[in-house]
Design a protein around this motif. Structure first.
Motif, short mmCIF file in Angstrom:
data_model
loop_
_atom_site.label_atom_id
_atom_site.label_comp_id
_atom_site.label_asym_id
_atom_site.label_seq_id
_atom_site.Cartn_x
_atom_site.Cartn_y
_atom_site.Cartn_z
N LEU A 78 24.21 -10.86 18.80
CA LEU A 78 24.58 -11.79 17.72
C LEU A 78 25.93 -12.47 17.96
N SER A 79 26.54 -12.22 19.09
CA SER A 79 27.90 -12.72 19.33
C SER A 79 27.97 -14.23 19.49
N GLY A 80 26.85 -14.89 19.71
CA GLY A 80 26.86 -16.34 19.87
C GLY A 80 26.63 -17.09 18.58
N GLU A 81 26.43 -16.37 17.47
CA GLU A 81 26.16 -17.02 16.19
C GLU A 81 27.45 -17.59 15.57
N ASN A 82 27.30 -18.71 14.86
CA ASN A 82 28.45 -19.31 14.16
C ASN A 82 28.77 -18.58 12.86
N HIS A 83 27.76 -17.98 12.27
CA HIS A 83 27.93 -17.19 11.07
C HIS A 83 26.77 -16.21 10.95
N LEU A 84 26.95 -15.19 10.14
CA LEU A 84 25.93 -14.16 9.96
C LEU A 84 25.83 -13.80 8.49
N GLN A 85 24.70 -13.21 8.12
CA GLN A 85 24.55 -12.63 6.79
C GLN A 85 24.51 -11.11 6.91
N TYR A 86 24.79 -10.44 5.82
CA TYR A 86 24.79 -8.97 5.86
C TYR A 86 23.45 -8.44 6.38
N ARG A 87 22.36 -9.04 5.95
CA ARG A 87 21.04 -8.52 6.35
C ARG A 87 20.81 -8.60 7.85
N ASP A 88 21.55 -9.50 8.54
CA ASP A 88 21.41 -9.60 9.99
C ASP A 88 21.95 -8.36 10.70
N LEU A 89 22.73 -7.57 9.98
CA LEU A 89 23.40 -6.41 10.59
C LEU A 89 22.73 -5.09 10.22
N ALA A 90 21.56 -5.16 9.63
CA ALA A 90 20.92 -3.96 9.08
C ALA A 90 20.63 -2.90 10.13
N ARG A 91 20.39 -3.28 11.39
CA ARG A 91 20.03 -2.32 12.43
C ARG A 91 21.22 -1.91 13.31
N GLU A 92 22.40 -2.31 12.93
CA GLU A 92 23.57 -2.05 13.77
C GLU A 92 24.20 -0.68 13.49
N ASP A 93 24.96 -0.20 14.46
CA ASP A 93 25.78 0.99 14.29
C ASP A 93 27.17 0.55 13.80
N PHE A 94 27.64 1.16 12.73
CA PHE A 94 28.88 0.73 12.09
C PHE A 94 30.04 1.68 12.38
N ILE A 95 31.20 1.06 12.59
CA ILE A 95 32.46 1.79 12.66
C ILE A 95 33.27 1.37 11.44
N ILE A 96 33.70 2.34 10.64
CA ILE A 96 34.38 2.01 9.39
C ILE A 96 35.73 2.71 9.31
N MET A 97 36.57 2.23 8.41
CA MET A 97 37.86 2.87 8.15
C MET A 97 37.71 3.77 6.93
N GLN A 98 37.48 5.03 7.17
CA GLN A 98 37.33 6.02 6.12
C GLN A 98 37.80 7.37 6.62
N PRO A 99 38.32 8.22 5.74
CA PRO A 99 38.64 9.58 6.16
C PRO A 99 37.39 10.31 6.60
N LYS A 100 37.48 11.08 7.65
CA LYS A 100 36.33 11.86 8.11
C LYS A 100 36.02 12.95 7.10
N GLY A 101 34.76 13.30 7.00
CA GLY A 101 34.37 14.36 6.09
C GLY A 101 33.85 13.87 4.75
N ARG A 102 33.98 12.59 4.45
CA ARG A 102 33.44 12.05 3.20
C ARG A 102 31.99 11.69 3.38
N SER A 103 31.22 11.91 2.34
CA SER A 103 29.80 11.59 2.43
C SER A 103 29.59 10.08 2.42
N ASN A 104 28.45 9.64 2.94
CA ASN A 104 28.19 8.21 3.04
C ASN A 104 28.19 7.50 1.69
N ASP A 105 27.76 8.21 0.64
CA ASP A 105 27.68 7.51 -0.66
C ASP A 105 29.06 7.27 -1.26
#
Length: 303
Positions: free
Chosen positions: A177-204
């Motif tokens: 998807l790196s060649g796209e000019n813009h994206l929607q959230y739904r375009d990223l549904a199958r991706e692996d995410f890296i987030i800024m959160q403390p480890k040990g917290r549940s996904n919800d």
């Protein structure tokens, strides 16, 4: 002994006359005499040698006069400091801000406020979105600069909108998807995410989960949780996964060769955005909060 007795003593010591000193202090001569006698009893030594026609300081009185003047000056200074602290001119202010916001021009805001109120000591706390609201609740922070996701969950929270930030998908070079000019959230549904959160917290409890679900209709597959923006960006550039971050967190990386930053848009083509707000607890009576709020209201917020 008390400050009033010290004031009377200094007046008599300077006038060397009880009548004039009483008139200067707007009390009767009898009251002045009684207060000086009481002071001498508390000090334990005579401070004046006096008779019907003559008043002079004893050796002890001369020493006490020097110290009394210093104490009275310090007492007045303390009173002035207390009054200015009550007005918010002096004091302390603990400001929390969301992780990644240090990449913005937040420092310019802090510097300008410090220039306006140099005697307000500022302490900074950097945390994730949910923790910042909790730090307001327990009194650790006086105010927080935060993304306004869960404001409605805290009944005692006051908040004010500051700015709306576009959201960005952060990809690695070569991503499909790196060649796209813009994206929607739904375009990223199958991706692996890296987030800024403390480890040990549940996904919800992860803000990214709620945002992706509300705006894209999917639960993101979170593979890594990090504390720092720089670590997230390093892992994205290494191809570990992707990230979604506000524009302020990546503004200095738009031209980086090892990252691809793509704006996120809604169905109608408008930018996906998150609001930044300043929040504070209603019952927190720290007067420095009002100074900060008033200052920000009269200065255009351009972060």
């Amino acid at each position: 002994m008390n400050l009033k007795q010290m004031e009377y003593f200094v007046a008599v010591a300077e006038q060397l006359n009880f009548t004039r000193a009483a008139r200067q202090c707007f009390v009767s001569q009898t009251a002045m005499t009684l207060q000086i006698q009481s002071l001498e009893e508390k000090v334990g030594v005579p401070l004046f040698v006096r008779d019907k026609h003559h008043v002079e300081l004893t050796a002890a009185g001369k020493v006490y006069l020097k110290e009394a003047r210093v104490i009275l000056i310090r007492a007045e200074e303390a009173a002035k400091l207390a009054r200015t602290a009550a007005e918010g001119v002096y004091g302390e202010l603990t400001i929390g801000f969301i992780r990644g916001y240090e990449q913005s021009r937040f420092s310019e805001t802090l510097r300008s406020f410090r220039e306006a109120y140099p005697h307000i000591s500022i302490h900074l706390v950097r945390e994730n979105m949910t923790t910042l609201y909790k730090l307001l609740e327990d009194g650790t922070c006086d105010v927080v600069f935060n993304l306004s996701q869960f404001t409605q969950s805290f009944e005692d929270l006051e908040h004010r909108f500051l700015k709306r930030y576009p959201m960005m998908a952060v990809l690695y070079p070569g991503h499909i998807l790196s060649g796209e000019n813009h994206l929607q959230y739904r375009d990223l549904a199958r991706e692996d995410f890296i987030i800024m959160q403390p480890k040990g917290r549940s996904n919800d409890e992860a803000e990214e989960v709620l945002i992706c679900y509300n705006r894209g209709g999917f639960i993101p597959n979170i593979i890594l949780r990090e504390q720092e923006v720089q670590t997230v960006l390093l892992e994205v550039s290494a191809g570990f996964g992707i990230a979604i971050l506000p524009e302020y967190a990546v503004r200095y990386y738009r031209n980086a060769r090892n990252l691809v930053i793509v704006p996120l848009v809604r169905e109608d083509g408008s930018a996906e955005q998150l609001d930044l707000e300043i929040g504070w607890k209603r019952e927190n009576k720290n007067p420095a909060i009002e100074k900060l709020l008033a200052w920000m209201k009269t200065h255009e917020y351009t972060e």
